[in-house]
Scaffold this motif. Structure first.
Motif, PDB file in Angstrom:
ATOM      1  N   ALA A   1       0.831  -1.208   0.000  1.00 41.61           N
ATOM      2  CA  ALA A   1       0.000   0.000   0.000  1.00 41.61           C
ATOM      3  C   ALA A   1       0.862   1.254   0.000  1.00 41.61           C
ATOM      4  O   ALA A   1       1.962   1.269   0.529  1.00 41.61           O
ATOM      5  CB  ALA A   1      -0.910  -0.010   1.216  1.00 41.61           C
ATOM      6  N   ASP A   2       0.325   2.292  -0.613  1.00 40.83           N
ATOM      7  CA  ASP A   2       1.025   3.574  -0.614  1.00 40.83           C
ATOM      8  C   ASP A   2       0.929   4.211   0.761  1.00 40.83           C
ATOM      9  O   ASP A   2      -0.117   4.189   1.414  1.00 40.83           O
ATOM     10  CB  ASP A   2       0.412   4.510  -1.653  1.00 40.83           C
ATOM     11  CG  ASP A   2       0.700   4.049  -3.067  1.00 40.83           C
ATOM     12  OD1 ASP A   2       1.731   3.391  -3.254  1.00 40.83           O
ATOM     13  OD2 ASP A   2      -0.117   4.343  -3.954  1.00 40.83           O
ATOM     14  N   HIS A   3       2.031   4.794   1.220  1.00 37.05           N
ATOM     15  CA  HIS A   3       2.051   5.478   2.511  1.00 37.05           C
ATOM     16  C   HIS A   3       1.434   6.858   2.360  1.00 37.05           C
ATOM     17  O   HIS A   3       1.755   7.606   1.451  1.00 37.05           O
ATOM     18  CB  HIS A   3       3.490   5.618   3.012  1.00 37.05           C
ATOM     19  CG  HIS A   3       3.607   6.471   4.234  1.00 37.05           C
ATOM     20  ND1 HIS A   3       3.180   6.045   5.461  1.00 37.05           N
ATOM     21  CD2 HIS A   3       4.065   7.724   4.404  1.00 37.05           C
ATOM     22  CE1 HIS A   3       3.392   7.000   6.341  1.00 37.05           C
ATOM     23  NE2 HIS A   3       3.934   8.036   5.713  1.00 37.05           N
ATOM     24  N   LYS A   4       0.511   7.186   3.277  1.00 32.11           N
ATOM     25  CA  LYS A   4      -0.101   8.511   3.285  1.00 32.11           C
ATOM     26  C   LYS A   4       0.222   9.154   4.621  1.00 32.11           C
ATOM     27  O   LYS A   4      -0.101   8.616   5.674  1.00 32.11           O
ATOM     28  CB  LYS A   4      -1.602   8.419   3.068  1.00 32.11           C
ATOM     29  CG  LYS A   4      -1.948   7.888   1.688  1.00 32.11           C
ATOM     30  CD  LYS A   4      -3.423   7.830   1.464  1.00 32.11           C
ATOM     31  CE  LYS A   4      -3.699   7.241   0.086  1.00 32.11           C
ATOM     32  NZ  LYS A   4      -5.118   6.993  -0.121  1.00 32.11           N
ATOM     33  N   HIS A   5       0.870  10.297   4.570  1.00 31.85           N
ATOM     34  CA  HIS A   5       1.330  10.995   5.771  1.00 31.85           C
ATOM     35  C   HIS A   5       0.148  11.360   6.671  1.00 31.85           C
ATOM     36  O   HIS A   5      -0.835  11.913   6.217  1.00 31.85           O
ATOM     37  CB  HIS A   5       2.098  12.255   5.373  1.00 31.85           C
ATOM     38  CG  HIS A   5       2.715  12.957   6.534  1.00 31.85           C
ATOM     39  ND1 HIS A   5       3.809  12.456   7.183  1.00 31.85           N
ATOM     40  CD2 HIS A   5       2.368  14.094   7.176  1.00 31.85           C
ATOM     41  CE1 HIS A   5       4.121  13.261   8.178  1.00 31.85           C
ATOM     42  NE2 HIS A   5       3.264  14.262   8.178  1.00 31.85           N
TER      43      HIS A   5
ATOM     44  N   GLU B   1      -1.810   9.258   8.588  1.00 24.22           N
ATOM     45  CA  GLU B   1      -2.896   8.293   8.756  1.00 24.22           C
ATOM     46  C   GLU B   1      -2.643   7.285   9.866  1.00 24.22           C
ATOM     47  O   GLU B   1      -3.565   6.641  10.323  1.00 24.22           O
ATOM     48  CB  GLU B   1      -3.146   7.535   7.450  1.00 24.22           C
ATOM     49  CG  GLU B   1      -3.839   8.359   6.405  1.00 24.22           C
ATOM     50  CD  GLU B   1      -4.274   7.531   5.215  1.00 24.22           C
ATOM     51  OE1 GLU B   1      -3.912   6.350   5.135  1.00 24.22           O
ATOM     52  OE2 GLU B   1      -4.982   8.085   4.360  1.00 24.22           O
TER      53      GLU B   1
END
Length: 44
Positions: A2-6, A8
């Protein structure tokens, strides 16, 4: 992967642990200062 989202991640446990560490450190520092003052007064 999964893409990391700052921003979360849930960091509640880490914040509580860090706050506990700061509290313990402050109380330990105060205890050491008081002990040193008492030793100085008793030795005088």
């Amino acid at each position: 992967m999964a893409d990391h989202k700052h921003g979360e991640m849930d960091i509640e446990v880490q914040e509580k642990t860090f706050q506990g560490f700061l509290t313990l450190s402050a109380r330990a520092a105060i205890a050491v200062i008081v002990a040193l003052i008492l030793l100085a007064l008793i030795n005088a």
